[in-house]
Design a protein around this motif. Structure first.
Motif, PDB file in Angstrom:
ATOM      1  N   SER A  94       0.777  -7.577   0.460  1.00  0.00           N
ATOM      2  CA  SER A  94      -0.258  -6.469   0.945  1.00  0.00           C
ATOM      3  C   SER A  94       0.079  -5.468  -0.153  1.00  0.00           C
ATOM      4  O   SER A  94       1.270  -4.891  -0.389  1.00  0.00           O
ATOM      5  CB  SER A  94      -0.058  -5.976   2.322  1.00  0.00           C
ATOM      6  OG  SER A  94      -1.144  -5.031   2.452  1.00  0.00           O
ATOM      7  N   GLU A  95      -1.011  -4.862  -0.785  1.00  0.00           N
ATOM      8  CA  GLU A  95      -0.962  -3.604  -1.497  1.00  0.00           C
ATOM      9  C   GLU A  95      -1.247  -2.519  -0.764  1.00  0.00           C
ATOM     10  O   GLU A  95      -1.475  -1.331  -1.232  1.00  0.00           O
ATOM     11  CB  GLU A  95      -1.842  -3.708  -2.830  1.00  0.00           C
ATOM     12  CG  GLU A  95      -1.109  -4.990  -3.664  1.00  0.00           C
ATOM     13  CD  GLU A  95      -2.026  -5.053  -5.024  1.00  0.00           C
ATOM     14  OE1 GLU A  95      -2.740  -4.056  -5.487  1.00  0.00           O
ATOM     15  OE2 GLU A  95      -1.886  -6.050  -5.652  1.00  0.00           O
ATOM     16  N   SER A  96      -1.844  -2.786   0.487  1.00  0.00           N
ATOM     17  CA  SER A  96      -2.147  -1.378   1.131  1.00  0.00           C
ATOM     18  C   SER A  96      -1.032  -0.776   2.017  1.00  0.00           C
ATOM     19  O   SER A  96       0.060  -1.363   2.569  1.00  0.00           O
ATOM     20  CB  SER A  96      -3.186  -2.135   2.476  1.00  0.00           C
ATOM     21  OG  SER A  96      -3.455  -1.048   3.277  1.00  0.00           O
ATOM     22  N   ASP A  97      -0.917   0.507   2.261  1.00  0.00           N
ATOM     23  CA  ASP A  97       0.012   1.292   2.565  1.00  0.00           C
ATOM     24  C   ASP A  97      -0.315   1.147   4.294  1.00  0.00           C
ATOM     25  O   ASP A  97       0.539   1.809   4.894  1.00  0.00           O
ATOM     26  CB  ASP A  97       0.149   2.528   2.066  1.00  0.00           C
ATOM     27  CG  ASP A  97       0.652   2.854   0.796  1.00  0.00           C
ATOM     28  OD1 ASP A  97       1.442   1.854   0.379  1.00  0.00           O
ATOM     29  OD2 ASP A  97       0.409   3.612   0.141  1.00  0.00           O
TER      30      ASP A  97
END
Length: 108
Positions: A94-97
């Motif tokens: 995932s590139e989402s924080d």
């Protein structure tokens, strides 16, 4: 360690997603504990599955880098007399924080 669910952090500080094991698939909510008193042992979050409170979660500090993480403790009849322990960690790929894996943390 295996992921037993995934949650997304929302703007209100809560986490919502799904808890999944071989025998369980449940909507998971990790909600800030608004009743927590300062310097108490109460959890920082209350944990709910399908509307029932099943545990608590605490903000902890990583000993290596000092970063905060969320440690989860769940108890339900499906687990028998034992508790399930997990940590929220960045979801693989995932590139989402704001997307986290619920990572099972066996005690034995």
């Amino acid at each position: 360690m295996p992921a037993i669910g995934y949650v997304n952090k929302l703007d209100d500080g809560s986490y919502r997603g799904t808890l999944r094991t071989l025998s369980i698939s449940a909507a998971l909510k990790i909600m800030p504990n608004k009743e927590k008193k300062p310097d108490s042992d109460q959890p920082d979050y209350r944990v709910y599955a399908n509307g029932a409170e099943i545990g608590g979660a605490w903000i902890r500090k990583n000993k290596e880098n000092g970063a905060d993480y969320v440690s989860v403790s769940i108890s339900a009849p499906e687990f028998g007399p034992r508790r399930l322990f997990a940590n929220l960690g960045r979801a693989a790929g995932s590139e989402s924080d704001d997307e986290f894996a619920v990572i099972w943390n066996p005690t034995e």
